[in-house]
Design a protein around this motif. Sequence first.
Motif, mmCIF file in Angstrom:
data_model
loop_
_atom_site.group_PDB
_atom_site.id
_atom_site.type_symbol
_atom_site.label_atom_id
_atom_site.label_comp_id
_atom_site.label_asym_id
_atom_site.label_seq_id
_atom_site.Cartn_x
_atom_site.Cartn_y
_atom_site.Cartn_z
ATOM 1 N N VAL B 132 93.882 -64.275 -17.456
ATOM 2 C CA VAL B 132 93.297 -65.440 -18.125
ATOM 3 C C VAL B 132 93.286 -65.200 -19.631
ATOM 4 C CG1 VAL B 132 91.237 -66.885 -18.333
ATOM 5 C CG2 VAL B 132 91.871 -65.935 -16.113
ATOM 6 N N GLY B 134 92.436 -66.898 -23.596
ATOM 7 C CA GLY B 134 91.710 -67.936 -24.308
ATOM 8 C C GLY B 134 90.239 -67.659 -24.457
ATOM 9 N N ALA B 135 89.626 -68.437 -25.352
ATOM 10 C CA ALA B 135 88.224 -68.220 -25.698
ATOM 11 C C ALA B 135 87.359 -69.425 -25.379
ATOM 12 C CB ALA B 135 88.125 -67.910 -27.191
ATOM 13 N N VAL B 136 87.957 -70.446 -24.794
ATOM 14 C CA VAL B 136 87.162 -71.645 -24.543
ATOM 15 C C VAL B 136 86.946 -71.822 -23.038
ATOM 16 C CG1 VAL B 136 87.973 -72.754 -26.643
ATOM 17 C CG2 VAL B 136 89.163 -73.185 -24.500
ATOM 18 N N ASP B 137 86.010 -72.687 -22.706
ATOM 19 C CA ASP B 137 85.640 -72.863 -21.301
ATOM 20 C C ASP B 137 86.186 -74.178 -20.741
ATOM 21 O OD1 ASP B 137 84.100 -70.556 -21.433
ATOM 22 O OD2 ASP B 137 82.329 -71.652 -22.086
ATOM 23 N N GLU B 156 85.753 -74.660 -10.366
ATOM 24 C CA GLU B 156 86.121 -74.080 -11.645
ATOM 25 C C GLU B 156 87.173 -72.978 -11.462
ATOM 26 O OE1 GLU B 156 83.869 -72.223 -15.529
ATOM 27 O OE2 GLU B 156 82.740 -72.641 -13.721
ATOM 28 N N ASP B 157 88.203 -73.039 -12.249
ATOM 29 C CA ASP B 157 89.200 -71.976 -12.313
ATOM 30 C C ASP B 157 89.775 -71.586 -10.959
ATOM 31 O OD1 ASP B 157 89.292 -71.458 -15.138
ATOM 32 O OD2 ASP B 157 87.216 -70.839 -14.910
#
Lengths: 300, 472
Positions: B132, B134-137, B156-157
Motif C-alpha cells: 500500500v 500513499g498518505a491519505v485515507d 475498506e481496502d
Amino acid sequence: MNRLIRCFCLTVGVLVVGLSILVNPWAVSQEALPEVPRPYAGITADELIKMWFAIKYTTFAEDIQLEGDYHLIAEDGFRRNWKFLRSRILLNRESEEIDYKDMIVITAPSQVKGMGILTWTYLDPKRKQDVWLWIPSLKKVRRCSPSDAEDTFIGSDFTNDEVSTRRYGDETYKLLGEKKFPGYYLDFTKKTYYKDLDCYLVEARPKKARWYYSRRIVWLDKETGANIFEEMYDQTDRKFKTILRHYQYYTPRKYPIQILLECKNLRTGSSSTIISSEIELDQGLSRELFTQKELMRSRW
Amino acid sequence: MYGIYKKILLAVLMLVFTANSALALDPMMEGRLNISGHVADRTYTKVDVDGKSHLMKFENRFGLGIEYKVADCLVLFARGLYYYNAVYDLQNRYKNTRGLDLRQPGDEWLREAYVDYLSEKLDMRLGKQFVVWGAVDGVKILDKINPINYRDWVLEDERLPLWMWKIEYSPMVDATIQVLIIPDYAPNFIPPAGSPWAMRSSDIGAAGLAALAPLGTVITLPTDKPRKSVENTKVALRWLNVINGFEYTINYFHGYNYAKTAYVTTTGPSPIFLTLDILDRYEKLDIVGCSFTKTLSSSSELIDGLTVRGEFAHLNNNKINFGRDRTIMGVVNTNDYNYCLGLDKYFWIKWLFSFQFIQYITDPRSDYGEAAGNVLLFGPTRGPLDKIETILTLKISTHFMHQRLKPEVLVIYGHDNDWDDNDWRISPRFSFEVTDSLKFILGGHIFSGETSTLNGQFNDRDIVFTEINYGF
C-alpha cells in the motif's frame, strides 16, 4: 600493467562508493555514558525531579528493550490484557534534535496483534512528537496526529502525559521535606511495596492554567531518586489518582528501571497495571530498528 | 511459465510448513511458530422507508494466519481467508449473481503467502502480498499497486493480492528505496449487474445487452488483459525519506491499469443485422507521484499538533471512455493529475478531526467531440466526468470507556465545477470491545446524489450493518 592498475583503481573506487552507501553515514561513535545520578545532601526539588526524569526516560542508557504486559480492570469489572514489545534508543548524546525514539509492537490479543507505534521525541520540549502507526490489516503506515497529553494512554488509567509527554519544566517544584513511605498494598500482585522507605516529598504544580490536575505529591526514594509513588489532586484539591512505580536495579551501573506501574483512579475504582519483563539494556540497538521499514515487518 | 514459478513457490512454502508442523510441537520451537485467526459475521440490511428492507449481506468468515521464523533473518508467512455470503442463497433477487467470487472467495482464499528475508539494511519479501502506498485515507491516488475487489463497496481496502518481489533497501537511516517486481496481474473485480453492490456501469451494460439480444444482434465481448508473464512484469519504485520530521516519498509505477477501457465497434446496417463488439482492454499505465506528511508544532493552539498529509499522482497517457451519459462513443487519451491534502488534529482532548481535500483533474490530449455534446465518462457509473472533480471528506472519531467504545462518522462529499453533483455518503460507526477477543460493530451508510456520481449511484442502497468479530 596499465590495465591492471586501471582495474585495481576501478575496484577500489567501486568498493569505496559501495561502502559509503552501505555504512550508515549518520552513525557516530558512542560517547561515554553519563553517570547514573544519585541524590545527595541538600539536593533541591528541581534537581530531584530532573533526576527522576532521567530515570523515567532511561537517559543514562543507550537503549532498552523489554516485554510488557498491560492489564486494565475497569470500574464495571471489564478486564483487558495486552502484551507488547517495546524498544527505545536514546539519541540525545549524538543528535541535536532527537531525544529518543520508541517502538511498541503489540503481540496480543489477536484483535490488535501486530499493531506498531513508532514515536520520535524531540529535545525541544515545545516540539510535538512524531508518531507513525502500522495498521497490519490495512498494510499501511499512517502518520498520526499525536494524541493530546490529557488523553488516555491506550485506554488505560494513565494519561499520555504520565507515560510519555511530561517533561522537566512543565511544572514548578517544591521540596516538602523527608518522610517514611507508609507502604502500598497492590491488589494485582498481593504484595506491599516500599513500607518505611525513606523518601523525599516533592510537590509539583502544572504551569498550564487549566490542566487535569492541580498538583501532585511525589514520593522519591532517598537513595536512588526514583519516583515510587505519586498522588494527584484535582482542581478542588481532592485526591483522584495514585501511581505506584516499582523498580529493579540493573548491574553493572545500577540502573533503576521501572518494572511495575499501577495507576488507580480513585473516582471510578478502575486500575491499570503495566509489568515489564525480559529487560535488556545497552545492547547497541541499531537506529534502523526505529524506522518505517521495521514497522512494516509486523505481519498481523 | 509464470504459473510454474507460482506453483513451485507455493509447494516450497507448504513443504516447509508441513515439515515444521511436527517440530512445532517441540517446546524448543516455542516462539518460532505463531498462529492467529478470527471468525466474524457481517450482516448488512438495506433500509427502505417503503418497507422493502431486505438482507444485503450475511457473511461468515474465517481467517487464519501462520508465521514461522526459520531464523531471525528468515520468516515464512501465510494467511488464508474463507467466507460464505449466505445472502445469495437466502435472497432470490441475488441468486443469478452468486458467482464464486461473490458468495465464496474462489481462488482468492489465499490472501498472503511469502518468504521474508530480513537484515539491517535490506528486507526482501517474495510471494503473494499486498503493498500500500500513499498518505491519505480512503482514496487511491498513489495506492495503485494491488487491484481492488469492489464486491462490497463499503468494505475498506478490499484489495486483491498479487505475487511479487518486494525489495526494501536503506542506504541510510530513515531512508528507504522500495523496488517492486510484479509479474502477476489481476484486474479490479467489478460486481456483475444484479449483485448487491453492482455499479451503474454494469447495470447499463447488462440492460443494453438484454435489449439488443432479442433483435438478433451478434454481440462479442472479448477481453484484452495482460498475460501473467515476464514481459508484462510491472515495476514500481518508491524513495522514502524522513528529514527533521518531514516525511516524503517519490513514487513511480510502470505497468497496467487494473480498470478497463471499453472499445466499442459496430458493423452492419441496422440493429437486426448488427454486430456489436465490446472489447475490454486493460491499458498500459505510468504513474509518477509523491507524498508527504508533517506534524506541526506551534505556539498557536490551532496549529500545534496539526498533522498535514499530501499526495500527488500524474497518470501519463491514461485512456478513458467518452460519449454521452450511459453511452460509450470512443476512447480518448488523457493526462490525469490527482492530488489530496489532508489535515488531522485532536480537539477537546480526544476528538480527532481528519479532513481531506481531493481533486481529480482529467486533461484530454485530443478532441473527443466536446463541441458536439460528448462528455468524458466516469468508469464506475458511465455518467459524465467533469474535468475537475472535487471530493471533500471529514472523519470525526473519539472514544469512551477506556477506549472500549469508539464512535466515528465519515462524511464524503463530491462536487464538480457547477456544484450540481451533490454526491454524498455519510457513514456512522460504533465499535465496542466486549472482551479482549470479541468486538461488536454497529454502523450504517447513507448515500445521496445523482446516480451518475460515485456514491450517488448507491442512493437506493442505504444500509445498517453489524459485525461480530472474535479473534484467537
